[in-house]
Motif scaffolding. Structure first.
Motif, PDB file in Angstrom:
ATOM      1  N   ARG A 128       1.228   8.151   1.262  1.00 14.35           N
ATOM      2  CA  ARG A 128       1.779   9.316   1.078  1.00 14.35           C
ATOM      3  C   ARG A 128       3.290   9.194   0.696  1.00 14.35           C
ATOM      4  N   GLY A 129       3.646   8.365  -0.356  1.00 13.86           N
ATOM      5  CA  GLY A 129       5.006   8.089  -0.474  1.00 13.86           C
ATOM      6  C   GLY A 129       5.950   9.066  -0.816  1.00 13.86           C
ATOM      7  N   ASP A 130       5.456  10.191  -1.458  1.00 17.51           N
ATOM      8  CA  ASP A 130       5.983  11.330  -1.764  1.00 17.51           C
ATOM      9  C   ASP A 130       6.813  12.070  -0.584  1.00 17.51           C
ATOM     10  N   LEU A 131       6.216  11.689   0.456  1.00 15.13           N
ATOM     11  CA  LEU A 131       6.630  12.380   1.693  1.00 15.13           C
ATOM     12  C   LEU A 131       7.933  11.555   2.370  1.00 15.13           C
ATOM     13  N   VAL A 132       7.881  10.421   2.082  1.00 15.74           N
ATOM     14  CA  VAL A 132       8.890   9.508   2.753  1.00 15.74           C
ATOM     15  C   VAL A 132       9.867   8.900   1.754  1.00 15.74           C
ATOM     16  N   ARG A 133      11.315   9.052   2.217  1.00 16.84           N
ATOM     17  CA  ARG A 133      12.623   8.452   2.018  1.00 16.84           C
ATOM     18  C   ARG A 133      12.658   6.969   2.156  1.00 16.84           C
ATOM     19  N   GLU A 134      12.852   6.633   3.208  1.00 13.78           N
ATOM     20  CA  GLU A 134      12.910   5.366   3.726  1.00 13.78           C
ATOM     21  C   GLU A 134      12.304   5.315   5.295  1.00 13.78           C
ATOM     22  N   VAL A 135      12.084   3.857   5.537  1.00 14.36           N
ATOM     23  CA  VAL A 135      11.062   3.699   6.627  1.00 14.36           C
ATOM     24  C   VAL A 135      11.999   2.781   7.722  1.00 14.36           C
ATOM     25  N   ASP A 136      12.038   2.979   8.845  1.00 14.94           N
ATOM     26  CA  ASP A 136      12.498   2.206  10.080  1.00 14.94           C
ATOM     27  C   ASP A 136      11.237   1.798  10.818  1.00 14.94           C
ATOM     28  N   VAL A 137      10.891   0.603  11.213  1.00 10.48           N
ATOM     29  CA  VAL A 137      10.056  -0.010  12.230  1.00 10.48           C
ATOM     30  C   VAL A 137      10.591  -0.678  13.195  1.00 10.48           C
ATOM     31  N   VAL A 138      10.495  -0.024  14.629  1.00 13.95           N
ATOM     32  CA  VAL A 138      11.101  -0.716  15.836  1.00 13.95           C
ATOM     33  C   VAL A 138      10.057  -1.344  16.432  1.00 13.95           C
ATOM     34  N   ALA A 139      10.224  -2.632  16.745  1.00 16.81           N
ATOM     35  CA  ALA A 139       9.331  -3.332  17.789  1.00 16.81           C
ATOM     36  C   ALA A 139       7.807  -2.978  17.147  1.00 16.81           C
ATOM     37  N   GLY A 140       7.689  -2.927  16.047  1.00 16.62           N
ATOM     38  CA  GLY A 140       6.361  -2.443  15.392  1.00 16.62           C
ATOM     39  C   GLY A 140       5.325  -3.449  15.609  1.00 16.62           C
ATOM     40  N   ALA A 141       4.015  -2.771  15.883  1.00 16.70           N
ATOM     41  CA  ALA A 141       2.839  -3.638  15.930  1.00 16.70           C
ATOM     42  C   ALA A 141       2.445  -4.213  14.389  1.00 16.70           C
ATOM     43  N   THR A 142       1.783  -5.262  14.512  1.00 12.74           N
ATOM     44  CA  THR A 142       1.562  -6.197  13.025  1.00 12.74           C
ATOM     45  C   THR A 142       0.040  -6.111  12.887  1.00 12.74           C
ATOM     46  N   PRO A 143      -0.325  -6.596  12.059  1.00  6.20           N
ATOM     47  CA  PRO A 143      -1.967  -6.703  11.510  1.00  6.20           C
ATOM     48  C   PRO A 143      -2.397  -7.936  12.223  1.00  6.20           C
ATOM     49  N   PRO A 144      -3.756  -7.640  12.739  1.00  8.09           N
ATOM     50  CA  PRO A 144      -4.208  -8.853  13.599  1.00  8.09           C
ATOM     51  C   PRO A 144      -3.917 -10.447  12.580  1.00  8.09           C
ATOM     52  N   SER A 145      -4.162 -10.288  11.417  1.00  8.98           N
ATOM     53  CA  SER A 145      -3.942 -11.489  10.611  1.00  8.98           C
ATOM     54  C   SER A 145      -2.716 -12.022  10.735  1.00  8.98           C
ATOM     55  N   LEU A 146      -1.569 -11.308  11.123  1.00  6.75           N
ATOM     56  CA  LEU A 146      -0.287 -11.802  11.362  1.00  6.75           C
ATOM     57  C   LEU A 146       0.336 -11.979  12.540  1.00  6.75           C
TER      58      LEU A 146
END
Length: 301
Positions: A128-146
């Protein structure tokens, strides 16, 4: 809109005067959110950790006022006052965020996700990129593959959430009961080191405790659902996140190692990682908070 504002004031008066609302999604589910900061400021959605609640947004109330940011902190499904949604996926994030933005009279906002809120913030930007201006991720979880390594307790919870959810929910009920009566250190120790605990103010420690207790007060399904979600590969490609992303991470984060965040930054199309070498999981949030608010406010200019 006036009726919605009246409802926010009524609910808020029950909870220490905080401006809050419970609204409905297109799917008929209830979602709760609280407002902090400047009521006429730049809108910014705050997505709490796993577990967590809207109450954690209070950490940044004063900084948000100074920065001119209107912070909209919501309870994801199954936490706090929001109704459970056991079948949801990360790609469903847009449904409950859109309901909050619509009630707040906002068409587009910045997004910040902490810990387990990080994947939800990225999913929102991808779907839903239409709702989003910019993103900040703090200490964010990552996908299992990473992922490189994970604490044993977290790995065990992810397995049990899929195989024995009733057992997990029973354990969380007991943990919440004890946390409500124990010192804040019982909760804070899950997110920071012993040295980190010593650096926290009493007010911050108490707020982290209240956030944990509120997260599990009415249901434990949110944690079980997200533990299953975060244990498997995400249902959206991170390469479809076409918004600017800032990653903030601690070099001493034992919940999500900084090496995992570096791998995530390499895969996002437009991302930059800032590492706080001496910070752990919780202190990454405390160290980055004011910077996130300033940059999100300036991005709207």
């Amino acid at each position: 809109m006036e009726d919605a504002r009246a409802e926010r004031a009524r609910i808020g008066s029950e909870l220490d005067g905080t401006d809050e609302a419970v609204v409905s999604t297109d799917g008929g589910r209830s979602v709760s959110y609280a407002e902090y900061g400047a009521s006429d400021g730049t809108p910014l959605v705050f997505l709490h950790g796993t577990p967590g609640s809207r109450l954690l947004g209070e950490l940044f109330d004063e900084d948000a006022r100074r920065s001119g940011v209107r912070l909209l902190a919501l309870d994801r499904p199954g936490y706090g006052r929001s109704s459970p949604w056991p079948t949801r996926t990360l790609a469903d994030t847009g449904e409950f965020v859109a309901a909050v933005l619509d009630d707040a009279g906002v068409s587009r906002a910045g997004v910040v996700g902490f810990s387990g809120g990080g994947p939800h913030a990225l999913a929102l930007a991808a779907t839903r990129g239409d709702l989003v201006r910019e993103v900040d991720v703090v200490a964010g979880a990552t996908p299992p593959s990473l992922r490189s390594t994970r604490p044993t307790a977290l790995r065990l919870l992810e397995v049990l959430a899929g195989t024995a959810p009733l057992l997990v929910r029973g354990g969380l009920r007991a943990q919440r009961w004890f946390a409500e009566r124990a010192s804040p250190s019982f909760v804070v120790s899950q997110y920071t080191t012993s040295d980190g605990q010593a650096e926290l103010s009493d007010d911050v420690a108490e707020l982290v405790k209240r956030d944990f207790v509120e997260a599990l007060a009415r249901s434990r399904r949110g944690f079980v659902t997200e533990s299953r979600l975060l244990a498997r590969e995400w249902d959206f490609p991170v390469t479809e996140v076409d918004r600017r992303v800032r990653l903030w991470h601690g070099g001493r984060d034992s919940n999500v190692p900084v090496e995992d965040a570096r791998r995530m930054a390499e895969r996002l199309p437009n991302a930059r990682l800032t590492a706080f070498e001496e910070a752990d999981h919780l202190h990454s949030l405390l160290r980055s908070g004011s910077r996130v608010l300033v940059r999100q406010a300036s991005a709207a200019d």
